[in-house]
Write an enzyme that holds these catalytic residues in place. Structure first.
Site, PDB file in Angstrom:
ATOM      1  N   THR A 194       0.818  -1.212   0.000  1.00  0.00           N
ATOM      2  CA  THR A 194       0.000   0.000   0.000  1.00  0.00           C
ATOM      3  C   THR A 194       0.853   1.263   0.000  1.00  0.00           C
ATOM      4  OG1 THR A 194      -1.812  -1.084   1.134  1.00  0.00           O
ATOM      5  CG2 THR A 194      -1.782   1.276   1.310  1.00  0.00           C
ATOM      6  N   ASP A 225      -9.284  -1.793   3.827  1.00  0.00           N
ATOM      7  CA  ASP A 225      -9.561  -0.503   4.476  1.00  0.00           C
ATOM      8  C   ASP A 225      -9.201   0.697   3.593  1.00  0.00           C
ATOM      9  OD1 ASP A 225      -6.827  -1.398   4.770  1.00  0.00           O
ATOM     10  OD2 ASP A 225      -6.496   0.374   6.017  1.00  0.00           O
TER      11      ASP A 225
HETATM   12  N1  ASP Z   1      -4.408  -2.158   4.141  1.00  0.00           N
HETATM   13  C1  ASP Z   1      -4.340  -2.858   2.886  1.00  0.00           C
HETATM   14  C2  ASP Z   1      -5.502  -3.798   2.776  1.00  0.00           C
HETATM   15  O1  ASP Z   1      -5.859  -4.406   3.754  1.00  0.00           O
HETATM   16  C3  ASP Z   1      -3.104  -3.629   2.700  1.00  0.00           C
HETATM   17  C4  ASP Z   1      -1.833  -2.970   3.082  1.00  0.00           C
HETATM   18  O2  ASP Z   1      -1.797  -1.886   3.631  1.00  0.00           O
HETATM   19  O3  ASP Z   1      -0.812  -3.564   2.812  1.00  0.00           O
HETATM   20  O4  ASP Z   1      -5.995  -3.972   1.699  1.00  0.00           O
END
Ligand code: ASP
Length: 331
Positions: A194, A225
């Site tokens: 992300t 999220d």
């Molecule tokens: N928060 C992101 C998700 O759950 C993944 C990440 O931050 O790596 O899709």
């Protein structure tokens, strides 16, 4: 007489140093949190990550310095990270269980509290721009899958073949994890990615954005999220801007980004106290791994995470800056 003279000098000095310290723009970014350990890194890889983080910050800072808006800075900065295969967003997105790339993104304007998001998109080259268009050119906040893709195309965004997102490195890691899962060896996958950015412009407006490929091996149709306003992204000029990264399900259940803002608004806490409380006191005991980058209207920057590392960096108009990867570098 001499006494007055000394007093005037002291006063002039303090006004000058106050003026110097006052931050009139600031930007902070992340490129994902997780089990990022120095022992698993090569010097070349480390250099490549730090260079890309700096390139993204250069872009955002140049916009803010020239008097551009925080929304423009957030979008352009995230483009750099989305277009790099190093991060789990856009070009470097991880794979779903079905071996595809499905991306989520959101953006929020802290001045108007307007927001936009896209979820589960497979063909939009820069999902963060689609999120912004949803905010600016539709009556809605969030659009998903084919509907979001059709909308983005109609709005003139670049559409690519899903194979554009297939990077060799992520594909190999998908095959490796798949094999391990089939052999029951790897039930818990701790790779996050992300990208996110929060900016404060010279007008005092805060914007925040987040873009992701989600979590490796997520089920078809799973939404994390990152596109959820209040969970992965939040911005409010009155309090702060936040972009999160980590195990999305925990960030949704704990409404992480909004919770930080609410603690500031209702309890009068500082950004640092609010962010550290949510990340370390609330998420960690639940097993919710990850972190956030954030800033407040004064340009105070907080990068808080409970994982081993988080790709991150910031710049301020007063010259303070830095890029980091591992834990304890900025605490
Ligand atoms: N928060 C992101 C998700 O759950 C993944 C990440 O931050 O790596 O899709």
């Amino acid at each position: 007489m001499k006494k007055y003279f000394i007093l005037i000098i002291i006063l002039a000095f303090s006004i000058n140093s106050f003026a110097q310290k006052k931050v009139n723009y600031a930007i902070v970014i992340h490129g994902g949190a997780g089990t990022i350990l120095k022992k698993n890194m090569t010097p070349e890889k480390e250099k490549a990550y730090l260079q890309k983080l700096n390139e993204a910050l250069d872009k955002g800072e140049s916009i803010l310095k020239a008097g551009g808006s925080s929304m423009d800075a957030v979008e352009a900065t995230i483009h750099i990270l989305e277009n790099s295969p190093l991060f789990n967003a856009g070009k470097g997105s991880v794979f779903t269980e079905a071996g595809e790339n499905e991306m989520d993104a959101s953006i929020m304007d802290g001045k108007t509290l307007q927001a936009g998001a896209v979820a589960g998109v497979k063909t939009i080259k820069n999902p963060i721009s689609a999120a912004r268009l949803v905010m600016e050119k539709s009556k809605h906040v969030m659009m998903a899958r084919e509907g979001a893709e059709t909308f983005a195309k109609e709005q003139g965004l670049e559409i690519v073949n899903p194979s554009y997102f297939k990077s060799e490195r992520r594909w190999k890691s998908y095959l490796r994890i798949k094999k391990r899962m089939e052999n029951q060896e790897d039930k818990k996958n701790k790779k996050h990615g992300t990208v996110g950015c929060v900016a404060l412009d010279k007008e005092g407006n805060i914007a925040a954005g987040t873009s992701t490929g989600g979590m490796t091996m997520k089920m078809w149709g799973r939404i994390g999220d990152s596109p959820i306003i209040g969970a992965g992204t939040y911005a409010n000029n009155k309090t702060c801007g936040v972009s999160a990264t980590g195990h999305g399900e925990f960030f949704i259940r704990n409404v992480v980004a909004y919770d930080i803002s609410a603690l500031m608004e209702y309890k009068g806490w500082s950004l640092k106290k609010a962010a550290n409380y949510v990340i370390h006191q609330k998420l960690k005991p639940q097993g919710g791994e990850g972190g956030i980058v954030s800033l407040d209207h004064k340009g105070n920057i907080v990068m808080s995470f409970n994982s081993a590392g988080m790709y991150r960096g910031f710049r301020k108009s007063n010259g303070e800056k830095g890029v980091f990867i591992y834990g304890k570098e900025t605490e």
